[in-house]
Structure formats: C-alpha cells, structure tokens
Design an enzyme around this catalytic site. Structure first.
Site, PDB file in Angstrom:
ATOM      1  N   ASN A   7       5.363 -13.090   4.292  1.00  0.00           N
ATOM      2  CA  ASN A   7       4.816 -12.620   5.564  1.00  0.00           C
ATOM      3  C   ASN A   7       3.320 -12.970   5.631  1.00  0.00           C
ATOM      4  OD1 ASN A   7       3.442 -10.832   7.409  1.00  0.00           O
ATOM      5  ND2 ASN A   7       5.338  -9.681   7.584  1.00  0.00           N
ATOM      6  N   ASP A   9       1.155 -12.305   8.214  1.00  0.00           N
ATOM      7  CA  ASP A   9       0.399 -11.554   9.224  1.00  0.00           C
ATOM      8  C   ASP A   9      -1.031 -11.239   8.781  1.00  0.00           C
ATOM      9  OD1 ASP A   9       2.714 -11.444  10.695  1.00  0.00           O
ATOM     10  OD2 ASP A   9       3.160  -9.354  10.202  1.00  0.00           O
ATOM     11  N   HIS A  10      -1.175 -10.892   7.488  1.00  0.00           N
ATOM     12  CA  HIS A  10      -2.487 -10.373   7.090  1.00  0.00           C
ATOM     13  C   HIS A  10      -3.524 -11.460   6.837  1.00  0.00           C
ATOM     14  CE1 HIS A  10      -1.206  -6.440   7.727  1.00  0.00           C
ATOM     15  NE2 HIS A  10      -0.174  -6.583   6.912  1.00  0.00           N
ATOM     16  N   ARG A  18     -12.998 -11.598  12.809  1.00  0.00           N
ATOM     17  CA  ARG A  18     -14.112 -12.326  13.420  1.00  0.00           C
ATOM     18  C   ARG A  18     -13.702 -13.097  14.683  1.00  0.00           C
ATOM     19  NH1 ARG A  18     -18.651 -12.685   9.854  1.00  0.00           N
ATOM     20  NH2 ARG A  18     -18.705 -10.580   9.022  1.00  0.00           N
ATOM     21  N   HIS A  43       4.974 -11.364  12.374  1.00  0.00           N
ATOM     22  CA  HIS A  43       5.259 -10.313  13.350  1.00  0.00           C
ATOM     23  C   HIS A  43       4.297 -10.491  14.509  1.00  0.00           C
ATOM     24  CE1 HIS A  43       5.725  -5.654  14.037  1.00  0.00           C
ATOM     25  NE2 HIS A  43       6.024  -6.365  15.098  1.00  0.00           N
ATOM     26  N   ARG A  49      -2.489  -7.726  17.452  1.00  0.00           N
ATOM     27  CA  ARG A  49      -3.596  -7.348  16.564  1.00  0.00           C
ATOM     28  C   ARG A  49      -3.829  -8.364  15.450  1.00  0.00           C
ATOM     29  NH1 ARG A  49      -1.197  -2.118  13.441  1.00  0.00           N
ATOM     30  NH2 ARG A  49      -1.027  -1.367  15.572  1.00  0.00           N
ATOM     31  N   HIS A  50      -2.771  -9.116  15.071  1.00  0.00           N
ATOM     32  CA  HIS A  50      -2.999 -10.147  14.043  1.00  0.00           C
ATOM     33  C   HIS A  50      -2.434 -11.499  14.476  1.00  0.00           C
ATOM     34  CE1 HIS A  50       0.845  -8.463  12.862  1.00  0.00           C
ATOM     35  NE2 HIS A  50       0.351  -7.499  12.103  1.00  0.00           N
ATOM     36  N   GLU A  70       9.479 -11.211  13.271  1.00  0.00           N
ATOM     37  CA  GLU A  70       9.683  -9.778  13.502  1.00  0.00           C
ATOM     38  C   GLU A  70       9.287  -9.481  14.943  1.00  0.00           C
ATOM     39  OE1 GLU A  70       7.394  -7.623  10.659  1.00  0.00           O
ATOM     40  OE2 GLU A  70       8.462  -8.476   8.968  1.00  0.00           O
ATOM     41  N   THR A 100       0.822   0.075  10.133  1.00  0.00           N
ATOM     42  CA  THR A 100       1.862  -0.924   9.877  1.00  0.00           C
ATOM     43  C   THR A 100       3.185  -0.308  10.316  1.00  0.00           C
ATOM     44  OG1 THR A 100       2.907  -2.300   8.176  1.00  0.00           O
ATOM     45  CG2 THR A 100       2.137  -0.144   7.473  1.00  0.00           C
ATOM     46  N   THR A 101       4.269  -1.102  10.288  1.00  0.00           N
ATOM     47  CA  THR A 101       5.572  -0.576  10.712  1.00  0.00           C
ATOM     48  C   THR A 101       5.914   0.638   9.838  1.00  0.00           C
ATOM     49  OG1 THR A 101       6.153  -2.877  11.083  1.00  0.00           O
ATOM     50  CG2 THR A 101       7.931  -1.282  11.249  1.00  0.00           C
ATOM     51  N   GLU A 151      17.552  -5.352   7.158  1.00  0.00           N
ATOM     52  CA  GLU A 151      16.472  -5.370   6.177  1.00  0.00           C
ATOM     53  C   GLU A 151      16.211  -3.925   5.793  1.00  0.00           C
ATOM     54  OE1 GLU A 151      12.936  -7.704   7.018  1.00  0.00           O
ATOM     55  OE2 GLU A 151      11.728  -6.385   5.743  1.00  0.00           O
ATOM     56  N   HIS A 190       8.893  -4.292   2.661  1.00  0.00           N
ATOM     57  CA  HIS A 190       7.812  -3.394   3.085  1.00  0.00           C
ATOM     58  C   HIS A 190       7.212  -2.659   1.887  1.00  0.00           C
ATOM     59  CE1 HIS A 190       5.207  -0.925   5.508  1.00  0.00           C
ATOM     60  NE2 HIS A 190       5.505  -1.714   6.513  1.00  0.00           N
ATOM     61  N   GLY A 191       5.926  -2.906   1.695  1.00  0.00           N
ATOM     62  CA  GLY A 191       5.192  -2.201   0.632  1.00  0.00           C
ATOM     63  C   GLY A 191       5.479  -2.727  -0.767  1.00  0.00           C
ATOM     64  N   HIS A 213       1.530  -8.220   2.401  1.00  0.00           N
ATOM     65  CA  HIS A 213       0.195  -7.718   2.108  1.00  0.00           C
ATOM     66  C   HIS A 213      -0.208  -7.940   0.647  1.00  0.00           C
ATOM     67  CE1 HIS A 213      -2.917  -4.603   1.485  1.00  0.00           C
ATOM     68  NE2 HIS A 213      -3.266  -4.944   2.713  1.00  0.00           N
TER      69      HIS A 213
HETATM   70  N1  PXP Z   1       9.373  -6.210   6.541  1.00  0.00           N
HETATM   71  C1  PXP Z   1       9.013  -5.683   7.739  1.00  0.00           C
HETATM   72  C2  PXP Z   1      10.082  -5.418   8.742  1.00  0.00           C
HETATM   73  C3  PXP Z   1       7.668  -5.437   8.054  1.00  0.00           C
HETATM   74  O1  PXP Z   1       7.336  -4.908   9.244  1.00  0.00           O
HETATM   75  C4  PXP Z   1       6.682  -5.752   7.094  1.00  0.00           C
HETATM   76  C5  PXP Z   1       5.232  -5.523   7.413  1.00  0.00           C
HETATM   77  O2  PXP Z   1       4.830  -6.407   8.397  1.00  0.00           O
HETATM   78  C6  PXP Z   1       7.089  -6.312   5.871  1.00  0.00           C
HETATM   79  C7  PXP Z   1       8.447  -6.504   5.609  1.00  0.00           C
HETATM   80  C8  PXP Z   1       6.114  -6.718   4.817  1.00  0.00           C
HETATM   81  O3  PXP Z   1       5.437  -5.603   4.335  1.00  0.00           O
HETATM   82  P1  PXP Z   1       4.219  -5.785   3.349  1.00  0.00           P
HETATM   83  O4  PXP Z   1       3.133  -6.474   4.105  1.00  0.00           O
HETATM   84  O5  PXP Z   1       3.886  -4.374   2.973  1.00  0.00           O
HETATM   85  O6  PXP Z   1       4.692  -6.607   2.186  1.00  0.00           O
END
Ligand code: PXP
Length: 241
Positions: A7, A9-10, A18, A43, A49-50, A70, A100-101, A151, A190-191, A213
């Site tokens: 992922n 996004d970050h 910036r 996502h 936001r990102h 996503e 976050t979600t 998921e 997630h996490g 992340h």
């Molecule tokens: N899966 C889903 C559905 C998510 O929304 C996210 C966070 O965007 C992730 C996985 C990835 O989570 P993390 O960034 O904590 O690894």
C-alpha cells in the site's frame, strides 16, 4: 505463496505535507515491484488526503503487477473505481474524521447497496473484495452478496498484546476457516508490521496481505528495496511456520 500487496498511500501522505510532487507514490510502487512486491494497493479517499486522482491514473499506467484500489461505497468513488482499470477493488468504510480505516465494512447493513455495486464492478472484470471484521455475520453477508474476496481486518490483532493478541489471532483463524467454507477467498491487512506479521502469514487459506505504513516507515531508514525484501522474508518465514 502468499502475495504481498504494498500500500503506497503514505508516500502520498508525505508528499501532501508540502503539496508538491515528491516523494512520488508511483515511483515508490515501481521500486516496490522491482523488489518483489506482487501487487500495489492504494486508497483514493473522498477527501483526497493522500492519494490523488492523477496518482491513480499514473499508477495504473505504469505498474506491471496487480492494482488493488480501496474504495468507499460513495457513488462518486464507485464511478471512479469502475473506470480505474483496477484488477481488484476492496470496498472499505470511510469516515472523514478517522486517522485511518477504523473497522470493517458493515456488510450486513450495506447488503442492498453491495448487491447493486458488486455486479457492476464484476462486469468490468474487476475482482471485488470486502474489508471485514473477523466475525461470522459480515462473512455470511459477504458470501450472500457474492464478493469474491474478503480482506480480514487485522487491526485489533495488531493493537493487542499478550493473551489478548493470542485471542485476536484465534478470531482471525476462525474467520479465515469460515470464509473459506463459504467459498470466499481470504486476504488480510491493516496495522501489520515486521514484528507481528509472521503469525498472520500462517492463517489458513490466506492468499494476500496488504501492508503499507510499516514498510513506508522502514524504507525511510533502509530504502524501498530492503524494506520490501525484509517484509517478504518475514511473510515467507511465517508461512513456513
Ligand atoms: N487494508 C485496508 C483495507 C486498509 O484500509 C489499509 C490502510 O490503508 C491497509 C490494509 C494497510 O494498513 P497499514 O497501512 O496499517 O499497513
């Protein structure tokens, strides 16, 4: 083999701090692929936001692996998902105040909307996944609305420790078994990080992990290639048992 979908996004979160052009999440995605990632996840949130609309267009154009988008169920986002060219769309809840979600999709409450949206995505050749809490009711509803994947939300497991974490892992194992019995394919995420991923990689019937992340954070210190390769090694070690 368990697939690692990275992922990105970050990387966009850092860029948006910036409002400039760098760091570029698409460049990051390409380097993650070179390091062995099996797919790229992003996502596009309604509040942008990102990840941005242009990022989605560019990532689709340039990556060679699978694209997992996503998306919330909001009509604006579904219209974008339908035209995104994504290989897979994971439907998630979205709340403007959240960092976050925060939880799985309320599949039971959203059943009617899902029954309308899922066939439209499938007609475009997009595989549909639902982000769900590891509980029986959303799994049964996911099978009813004919999602292909679920998921499993690993956030509670990731936030727990000691005996509580063991219990959360048991909940994930039971959910993976139940999902498989219902004919659903099993992803998770997630996490997850380098320290907690191995037991999750041992979940029965697991096909794909979505991780973001922790890998972006690790890459700040060791670079993208090492961050991805280290995660792949942890997943492999976990799957071997
Ligand atoms: N899966 C889903 C559905 C998510 O929304 C996210 C966070 O965007 C992730 C996985 C990835 O989570 P993390 O960034 O904590 O690894």
């Amino acid at each position: 083999m368990i697939r690692l979908h990275v992922n990105v996004d970050h990387v966009a979160t850092l860029r948006q701090a910036r409002r400039g052009a760098r760091p570029d999440p698409v460049e990051w995605a390409l380097q993650a692929e070179d390091a062995g990632a099996h797919g790229i996840t992003c996502h596009l949130r309604r509040d942008r936001r990102h990840f941005q609309d242009d990022d989605l267009r560019r990532v689709r154009e340039r990556i060679r692996t699978l694209l997992n988008l996503e998306s919330s169920l909001h009509p604006e986002m579904i219209a974008i998902a339908l035209e995104s060219g994504a290989d897979e769309v994971c439907l998630v809840p979205e709340n403007r105040q959240e960092i976050t979600t925060e939880g799985g999709l309320d599949v039971v409450r959203e059943r009617a909307r899902l029954a309308e949206v899922i066939p439209r995505l499938r007609a475009k050749g997009i595989a549909v996944s639902l982000f769900v809490d590891p509980e029986p009711d959303p799994l049964a509803a996911a099978a009813e609305v004919e999602a292909e994947y679920v998921e499993l939300h690993t956030g509670c497991y990731a936030n727990a420790s000691g005996e509580e974490r063991d219990a959360e892992l048991e909940r994930l194992v039971a959910a993976a078994e139940r999902a498989h019995a219902l004919g659903l394919k099993v992803n998770a995420g997630h996490g997850l990080d380098y320290d907690n991923v191995e037991p999750v990689a041992r979940l029965p019937h697991l096909r794909e992990l979505n991780i973001g992340h922790a890998m972006v954070g690790r890459a700040v210190f060791v670079g993208v290639e090492r961050a991805v390769k280290e995660m792949l090694a942890r997943i492999e070690a976990g799957a071997r048992g």
